[in-house]
Scaffold this motif. Structure first.
Motif, PDB file in Angstrom:
ATOM      1  N   LEU A  65       0.777  -1.264   0.043  1.00  0.00           N
ATOM      2  CA  LEU A  65       0.014   0.050  -0.057  1.00  0.00           C
ATOM      3  C   LEU A  65       1.008   1.422   0.108  1.00  0.00           C
ATOM      4  O   LEU A  65       0.569   2.209  -0.693  1.00  0.00           O
ATOM      5  N   VAL A  66       2.156   1.153   0.828  1.00  0.00           N
ATOM      6  CA  VAL A  66       2.814   2.620   0.936  1.00  0.00           C
ATOM      7  C   VAL A  66       3.627   2.503  -0.397  1.00  0.00           C
ATOM      8  O   VAL A  66       3.572   3.647  -1.104  1.00  0.00           O
ATOM      9  N   VAL A  67       3.818   1.662  -1.080  1.00  0.00           N
ATOM     10  CA  VAL A  67       4.378   1.749  -2.557  1.00  0.00           C
ATOM     11  C   VAL A  67       3.366   2.096  -3.557  1.00  0.00           C
ATOM     12  O   VAL A  67       3.707   3.175  -4.564  1.00  0.00           O
ATOM     13  N   ALA A  68       2.100   1.645  -3.462  1.00  0.00           N
ATOM     14  CA  ALA A  68       1.055   2.121  -4.387  1.00  0.00           C
ATOM     15  C   ALA A  68       0.877   3.701  -4.109  1.00  0.00           C
ATOM     16  O   ALA A  68       0.477   4.278  -5.220  1.00  0.00           O
ATOM     17  N   LEU A  69       0.908   4.044  -2.902  1.00  0.00           N
ATOM     18  CA  LEU A  69       0.627   5.440  -2.717  1.00  0.00           C
ATOM     19  C   LEU A  69       1.660   6.423  -3.268  1.00  0.00           C
ATOM     20  O   LEU A  69       1.394   7.529  -3.767  1.00  0.00           O
ATOM     21  N   VAL A  70       3.001   6.165  -3.157  1.00  0.00           N
ATOM     22  CA  VAL A  70       3.882   6.738  -3.630  1.00  0.00           C
ATOM     23  C   VAL A  70       3.824   6.866  -5.239  1.00  0.00           C
ATOM     24  O   VAL A  70       4.199   7.720  -5.923  1.00  0.00           O
TER      25      VAL A  70
END
Length: 259
Positions: free
Chosen positions: A126-131
């Motif tokens: 999720l963090v990667v997707a948000l970035v």
């Protein structure tokens, strides 16, 4: 010819990098700087070699989150960009929120994601997707808005349905923008995975970095940074190759084919 020219153009940069590494090595020994503050490049190379298997183990965990996050970001960005292109009121409602979302630092959101979803793989994805989501979505929206209206009108007069218009005109028009955004997202993706691992994870380059930092093994820290740079460049190059493959009309003509 293009490959040899590219190699020749890279020579000044390679000479500069080699010179800087040599100066770093000499200063480290001449000034007697402790290795836990600034290790010489030779010690970093030794740490990289000795810990290669451990680094590869953590790299696999990081890359799993990177590819998972990139795929999720691409899917969400495509769906949202299609919706914003299809219904203008969706664009008017969502576009400002996209811009505002970039004012919130990922370091502020990542702890919330970890509280909500725990410390497994999914929060890192999720963090990667948000970035990665923002550059992809913005570039896709921009690409769809640059479609030639005359080409769309021509297809409509030929009774082409919406899917044919999308396939024949809109997607080819948006692909250069998509791959430009994907290049940015690919380089950000490794950073996003490491941020997620810094906050909570069981494996990954971020965890390796934290352990090296807490034990003052600075050479290992530098070795992990080299691995991060290496895989970020690999991802960037893979996206570049994918763009070359999927957009043959964007390839630069060579002298051999008469261009």
């Amino acid at each position: 010819m293009r490959k040899s020219a590219s190699i020749i153009n890279s020579i000044p940069s390679l000479i500069l990098i080699a010179g800087l590494i040599l100066i770093w090595e000499l200063i480290s020994f001449a000034a007697g700087i402790p290795a836990y503050i600034l290790p010489p490049p030779s010690e970093i190379a030794a740490a990289l070699y000795e810990n290669l298997s451990l680094l590869l183990f953590h790299t696999r965990a990081t890359l799993t989150a990177v590819f998972g996050g990139l795929i999720l970001a691409i899917l969400v960005a495509l769906i949202l960009a299609f919706a914003m292109d299809r219904w203008h009121y969706v664009k008017k409602a969502v576009y400002p929120l996209l811009v505002i979302s970039q004012a919130v630092p990922i370091f502020a959101l990542a702890p919330l994601i970890l509280i909500w979803f725990g410390a497994g793989l999914f929060p890192k994805v999720l963090v990667v997707a948000l970035v990665c989501f923002f550059p992809l979505a913005i570039n896709l929206v921009e690409g769809f808005s640059q479609v030639d209206p005359e080409a769309v009108d021509l297809l409509q007069t030929m009774q082409a349905n919406r899917w044919m218009i999308m396939k024949s005109v809109q997607l080819p028009s948006a692909l250069p923008y998509f791959f430009s955004g994907l290049k940015i997202a690919a380089t950000y993706s490794v950073l996003g995975a490491i941020i997620g691992e810094w906050l909570a994870a069981r494996a990954g380059l971020g965890i390796y970095m934290l352990r090296a930092m807490h034990s003052f093994q600075t050479s290992r820290l530098f070795a992990s940074i080299i691995v991060v740079i290496f895989f970020s460049l690999i991802l960037f190059k893979l996206v570049d190759l994918a763009g070359w493959f999927f957009m043959p009309w964007q390839r630069k003509p060579t002298k051999s084919n008469g261009g």
